[in-house]
Motif scaffolding. Structure first.
Motif, PDB file in Angstrom:
ATOM      1  N   ASN A 105      79.942 -18.263 -50.882  1.00  0.00           N
ATOM      2  CA  ASN A 105      80.397 -16.943 -51.071  1.00  0.00           C
ATOM      3  C   ASN A 105      81.235 -16.679 -50.916  1.00  0.00           C
ATOM      4  O   ASN A 105      82.096 -15.428 -50.713  1.00  0.00           O
ATOM      5  CB  ASN A 105      79.858 -16.397 -49.063  1.00  0.00           C
ATOM      6  CG  ASN A 105      79.765 -17.338 -48.367  1.00  0.00           C
ATOM      7  OD1 ASN A 105      80.659 -17.856 -48.264  1.00  0.00           O
ATOM      8  ND2 ASN A 105      78.816 -17.080 -47.043  1.00  0.00           N
ATOM      9  N   GLY A 137      71.439 -24.164 -34.076  1.00  0.00           N
ATOM     10  CA  GLY A 137      70.866 -23.103 -35.196  1.00  0.00           C
ATOM     11  C   GLY A 137      71.565 -21.731 -35.591  1.00  0.00           C
ATOM     12  O   GLY A 137      71.525 -20.613 -36.154  1.00  0.00           O
ATOM     13  N   ASN A 145      74.436 -20.729 -38.428  1.00  0.00           N
ATOM     14  CA  ASN A 145      74.695 -21.212 -40.237  1.00  0.00           C
ATOM     15  C   ASN A 145      74.808 -22.787 -40.683  1.00  0.00           C
ATOM     16  O   ASN A 145      74.961 -23.186 -41.817  1.00  0.00           O
ATOM     17  CB  ASN A 145      75.691 -20.057 -41.165  1.00  0.00           C
ATOM     18  CG  ASN A 145      75.292 -18.821 -41.614  1.00  0.00           C
ATOM     19  OD1 ASN A 145      74.365 -19.105 -41.821  1.00  0.00           O
ATOM     20  ND2 ASN A 145      75.986 -18.132 -40.786  1.00  0.00           N
ATOM     21  N   SER A 146      76.144 -23.327 -39.395  1.00  0.00           N
ATOM     22  CA  SER A 146      76.546 -24.650 -39.910  1.00  0.00           C
ATOM     23  C   SER A 146      75.254 -25.811 -39.672  1.00  0.00           C
ATOM     24  O   SER A 146      74.730 -26.566 -40.514  1.00  0.00           O
ATOM     25  CB  SER A 146      77.499 -24.990 -38.960  1.00  0.00           C
ATOM     26  OG  SER A 146      78.847 -24.768 -38.886  1.00  0.00           O
ATOM     27  N   GLU A 169      72.945 -25.093 -43.268  1.00  0.00           N
ATOM     28  CA  GLU A 169      73.738 -25.323 -44.190  1.00  0.00           C
ATOM     29  C   GLU A 169      73.620 -26.826 -43.827  1.00  0.00           C
ATOM     30  O   GLU A 169      73.622 -27.658 -45.077  1.00  0.00           O
ATOM     31  CB  GLU A 169      75.303 -25.197 -44.376  1.00  0.00           C
ATOM     32  CG  GLU A 169      75.284 -24.922 -45.458  1.00  0.00           C
ATOM     33  CD  GLU A 169      76.910 -23.752 -45.041  1.00  0.00           C
ATOM     34  OE1 GLU A 169      77.254 -22.608 -45.705  1.00  0.00           O
ATOM     35  OE2 GLU A 169      78.238 -24.668 -45.199  1.00  0.00           O
ATOM     36  N   ARG A 223      66.917 -24.541 -29.312  1.00  0.00           N
ATOM     37  CA  ARG A 223      66.094 -24.479 -28.313  1.00  0.00           C
ATOM     38  C   ARG A 223      65.738 -22.835 -28.694  1.00  0.00           C
ATOM     39  O   ARG A 223      65.455 -22.994 -27.962  1.00  0.00           O
ATOM     40  CB  ARG A 223      68.324 -24.036 -27.491  1.00  0.00           C
ATOM     41  CG  ARG A 223      68.996 -23.185 -27.880  1.00  0.00           C
ATOM     42  CD  ARG A 223      70.078 -22.895 -26.732  1.00  0.00           C
ATOM     43  NE  ARG A 223      70.713 -22.278 -26.974  1.00  0.00           N
ATOM     44  CZ  ARG A 223      71.912 -22.072 -26.698  1.00  0.00           C
ATOM     45  NH1 ARG A 223      72.292 -23.084 -25.934  1.00  0.00           N
ATOM     46  NH2 ARG A 223      73.237 -21.244 -26.415  1.00  0.00           N
ATOM     47  N   ARG A 224      66.138 -21.892 -29.458  1.00  0.00           N
ATOM     48  CA  ARG A 224      65.313 -20.547 -29.480  1.00  0.00           C
ATOM     49  C   ARG A 224      64.597 -20.791 -30.419  1.00  0.00           C
ATOM     50  O   ARG A 224      64.225 -21.170 -31.919  1.00  0.00           O
ATOM     51  CB  ARG A 224      66.400 -19.674 -29.476  1.00  0.00           C
ATOM     52  CG  ARG A 224      67.278 -18.687 -28.230  1.00  0.00           C
ATOM     53  CD  ARG A 224      67.768 -18.147 -28.142  1.00  0.00           C
ATOM     54  NE  ARG A 224      68.972 -18.293 -29.599  1.00  0.00           N
ATOM     55  CZ  ARG A 224      69.367 -17.004 -30.129  1.00  0.00           C
ATOM     56  NH1 ARG A 224      68.296 -16.034 -30.458  1.00  0.00           N
ATOM     57  NH2 ARG A 224      69.851 -17.327 -31.598  1.00  0.00           N
ATOM     58  N   ARG A 256      70.159 -18.036 -35.454  1.00  0.00           N
ATOM     59  CA  ARG A 256      71.059 -16.917 -35.811  1.00  0.00           C
ATOM     60  C   ARG A 256      71.814 -16.736 -37.435  1.00  0.00           C
ATOM     61  O   ARG A 256      72.649 -16.693 -37.386  1.00  0.00           O
ATOM     62  CB  ARG A 256      72.652 -17.942 -34.798  1.00  0.00           C
ATOM     63  CG  ARG A 256      73.381 -17.025 -34.150  1.00  0.00           C
ATOM     64  CD  ARG A 256      74.374 -18.158 -32.989  1.00  0.00           C
ATOM     65  NE  ARG A 256      74.003 -17.962 -32.026  1.00  0.00           N
ATOM     66  CZ  ARG A 256      74.175 -16.635 -31.105  1.00  0.00           C
ATOM     67  NH1 ARG A 256      74.711 -16.173 -31.975  1.00  0.00           N
ATOM     68  NH2 ARG A 256      73.824 -16.807 -30.257  1.00  0.00           N
ATOM     69  N   TYR A 304      69.364 -18.462 -45.835  1.00  0.00           N
ATOM     70  CA  TYR A 304      69.716 -20.628 -45.721  1.00  0.00           C
ATOM     71  C   TYR A 304      68.146 -21.002 -45.226  1.00  0.00           C
ATOM     72  O   TYR A 304      66.944 -22.252 -45.822  1.00  0.00           O
ATOM     73  CB  TYR A 304      69.905 -20.674 -44.599  1.00  0.00           C
ATOM     74  CG  TYR A 304      72.034 -21.011 -45.201  1.00  0.00           C
ATOM     75  CD1 TYR A 304      72.187 -21.092 -46.001  1.00  0.00           C
ATOM     76  CD2 TYR A 304      72.812 -20.104 -44.597  1.00  0.00           C
ATOM     77  CE1 TYR A 304      72.992 -21.711 -47.554  1.00  0.00           C
ATOM     78  CE2 TYR A 304      73.639 -21.200 -44.937  1.00  0.00           C
ATOM     79  CZ  TYR A 304      74.442 -20.974 -46.139  1.00  0.00           C
ATOM     80  OH  TYR A 304      75.571 -21.007 -46.670  1.00  0.00           O
ATOM     81  N   VAL A 355      76.501 -27.405 -32.800  1.00  0.00           N
ATOM     82  CA  VAL A 355      76.339 -26.236 -31.535  1.00  0.00           C
ATOM     83  C   VAL A 355      77.083 -25.724 -31.157  1.00  0.00           C
ATOM     84  O   VAL A 355      77.797 -24.902 -30.456  1.00  0.00           O
ATOM     85  CB  VAL A 355      75.837 -26.850 -30.271  1.00  0.00           C
ATOM     86  CG1 VAL A 355      74.143 -27.609 -31.110  1.00  0.00           C
ATOM     87  CG2 VAL A 355      76.468 -27.858 -30.052  1.00  0.00           C
ATOM     88  N   PHE A 365      81.997 -23.957 -31.806  1.00  0.00           N
ATOM     89  CA  PHE A 365      83.414 -24.552 -32.079  1.00  0.00           C
ATOM     90  C   PHE A 365      83.710 -24.502 -30.558  1.00  0.00           C
ATOM     91  O   PHE A 365      83.663 -22.733 -30.012  1.00  0.00           O
ATOM     92  CB  PHE A 365      83.764 -23.976 -32.749  1.00  0.00           C
ATOM     93  CG  PHE A 365      83.214 -24.676 -34.003  1.00  0.00           C
ATOM     94  CD1 PHE A 365      83.962 -26.238 -35.094  1.00  0.00           C
ATOM     95  CD2 PHE A 365      81.919 -24.005 -34.783  1.00  0.00           C
ATOM     96  CE1 PHE A 365      83.636 -26.185 -36.560  1.00  0.00           C
ATOM     97  CE2 PHE A 365      81.676 -24.920 -35.851  1.00  0.00           C
ATOM     98  CZ  PHE A 365      82.305 -26.191 -36.826  1.00  0.00           C
ATOM     99  N   ARG A 383      83.325 -15.713 -38.535  1.00  0.00           N
ATOM    100  CA  ARG A 383      84.321 -17.210 -38.988  1.00  0.00           C
ATOM    101  C   ARG A 383      84.624 -16.918 -40.482  1.00  0.00           C
ATOM    102  O   ARG A 383      82.777 -17.944 -39.954  1.00  0.00           O
ATOM    103  CB  ARG A 383      84.082 -17.927 -37.297  1.00  0.00           C
ATOM    104  CG  ARG A 383      84.548 -17.222 -36.267  1.00  0.00           C
ATOM    105  CD  ARG A 383      84.922 -18.020 -35.154  1.00  0.00           C
ATOM    106  NE  ARG A 383      86.185 -17.732 -34.220  1.00  0.00           N
ATOM    107  CZ  ARG A 383      85.054 -17.384 -33.522  1.00  0.00           C
ATOM    108  NH1 ARG A 383      84.126 -17.149 -33.480  1.00  0.00           N
ATOM    109  NH2 ARG A 383      86.134 -16.366 -32.683  1.00  0.00           N
ATOM    110  N   GLN A 384      84.441 -17.113 -40.846  1.00  0.00           N
ATOM    111  CA  GLN A 384      84.589 -17.445 -42.462  1.00  0.00           C
ATOM    112  C   GLN A 384      86.361 -17.240 -43.334  1.00  0.00           C
ATOM    113  O   GLN A 384      87.372 -17.086 -42.370  1.00  0.00           O
ATOM    114  CB  GLN A 384      84.578 -16.260 -43.230  1.00  0.00           C
ATOM    115  CG  GLN A 384      82.879 -16.003 -43.400  1.00  0.00           C
ATOM    116  CD  GLN A 384      81.738 -16.370 -43.046  1.00  0.00           C
ATOM    117  OE1 GLN A 384      81.480 -16.738 -44.815  1.00  0.00           O
ATOM    118  NE2 GLN A 384      81.006 -16.870 -42.933  1.00  0.00           N
TER     119      GLN A 384
END
Ligand code: NAP
Length: 311
Positions: free
Chosen positions: A49, A154, A156-157, A160, A177-178, A182, A187, A240, A242, A286-287
């Motif tokens: 992206n 859950g 993007n990390s 991916e 856990r849910r 997120r 993905y 999970v 950072f 955070r990108q």
């Protein structure tokens, strides 16, 4: 004693951009880098992206391009090492590095130290790091070719890296856990297409890691059904979130409840002369691209601040 116009701490996309902009504006800059320039992108397989790369670009390739760009940047010196403390005030901040052995002075500070992988806090997690427990699929995934592994998280990390691992390993258990993820839909759609390789465990938490010399299996607990299950897994990749790297900063620099630095839209912290850019900031997105944008804004505002300081 030389007083630099700015010290930029951290050589990820935010720090490199800030140093580049300030150096080109004629400011003297110290850019502290701990290891190789690039930050978290070095741990990312590919970016799909980032504008200008419609076919995607490998994380290390983009990091190399950034490193090449900063290599000969005017007015930028690049000491290696970890900053341990900052004291003083605008016009003369004292920056201590190399375990207290080196001291530098700068009129402004731009903090671009990003964040480090959060640990789950499970019993045996630290003992099994490098023996199955990992925070980097790109670094360690290849050790588990055709084996069964697990990923937790859950965002993007996690999504991916699950997609990345599914291309290498035999099977991936993805534990979240849910019910809702997120991470972005694109993905999730890709994961749906490879459900023969990826088993998704929603509403589940890891309760135990099993294995003496190396991870062998994990116990998960389903929060909805109250059921416990043991899953075979030779590796567990933990994604999970950072935690921010701010230990070296004075306590007066304002943090949000999660420890990230609070800034205004011009990247100013509450302490005059201290700016923050990139993942270290309290923010939603955070990108790589937002980190670079933050770095440019911080540099511009530091430049204006320096002009006012000299006036
Ligand atoms: P994140 O978005 O903060 O997600 C962390 C995930 O871990 C959440 O799903 C969270 O669950 C879960 N989690 C947190 N603590 C946990 C615990 N103790 N036990 C179990 N699960 C736990 O972190 P991230 O995925 O590393 O992403 C960080 C930032 O980088 C995000 O802004 C993300 O969008 C960005 N990023 C973007 C890309 C991309 O665009 N290609 C790729 C990677 C990362 P809950 O959902 O229940 O809170």
């Amino acid at each position: 004693m030389k007083i630099y116009d700015a010290v930029v701490i951290g050589a990820g996309p935010a720090g490199i951009t800030a140093a580049l902009y300030l150096g080109r504006s004629g400011c003297s800059v110290l850019l502290f880098e701990q290891l190789t320039p690039g930050g978290q992108i070095l741990l990312t397989e590919a970016l799909e992206n980032y504008p200008g790369y419609p076919a995607g670009i490998k994380g290390y390739e983009l990091a190399d391009l950034f490193a090449d760009h900063i290599k000969d940047a005017p007015n930028v010196e690049r000491p290696r090492g970890e900053v341990c403390s900052i004291s003083g005030s605008a016009g003369d901040f004292k920056i201590v590095s190399a375990g207290g052995e080196q001291e530098h002075h700068a009129k402004t500070v731009i903090v671009c130290t990003g964040s480090k992988h959060r640990h789950l806090g499970l019993e045996d997690e630290e003992r099994l790091i490098g023996r199955g427990v990992s925070y980097c699929a790109l670094c360690d995934g290849n050790f588990y070719r055709n084996k069964t592994v697990a990923v937790v998280g859950g965002g993007n990390s996690a999504l991916e890296e699950t997609l990345y691992l599914a291309r290498i390993v035999g099977k991936v258990h993805l534990i979240h856990r849910r019910d809702e993820f997120r991470g972005v839909k694109i993905y999730l759609d890709r994961l749906e297409a490879i459900r023969d390789k990826v088993e998704i465990h929603r509403n589940s938490v890891i309760s135990r890691l099993n294995g003496k010399e190396h991870l062998e299996s994990i116990n998960i607990h389903n929060l909805k059904t109250d059921k416990d299950t043991t899953l075979p897994a030779e590796a567990l990749f933990i994604y999970v979130g950072f935690d921010p790297e701010t230990a070296f900063l004075p306590a007066e620099v304002k943090r949000d409840p999660n420890g990230f630095l609070v800034t205004d839209t011009e990247m100013r912290t509450n302490i005059p002369g201290i700016f923050a850019a990139g993942d270290i900031r309290s923010k939603l997105c955070r990108q790589v691209i937002t980190a670079a944008g933050d770095g440019a804004t911080a540099a511009q505002c530091a430049f204006v601040f320096l002009e006012q300081l000299h006036a």
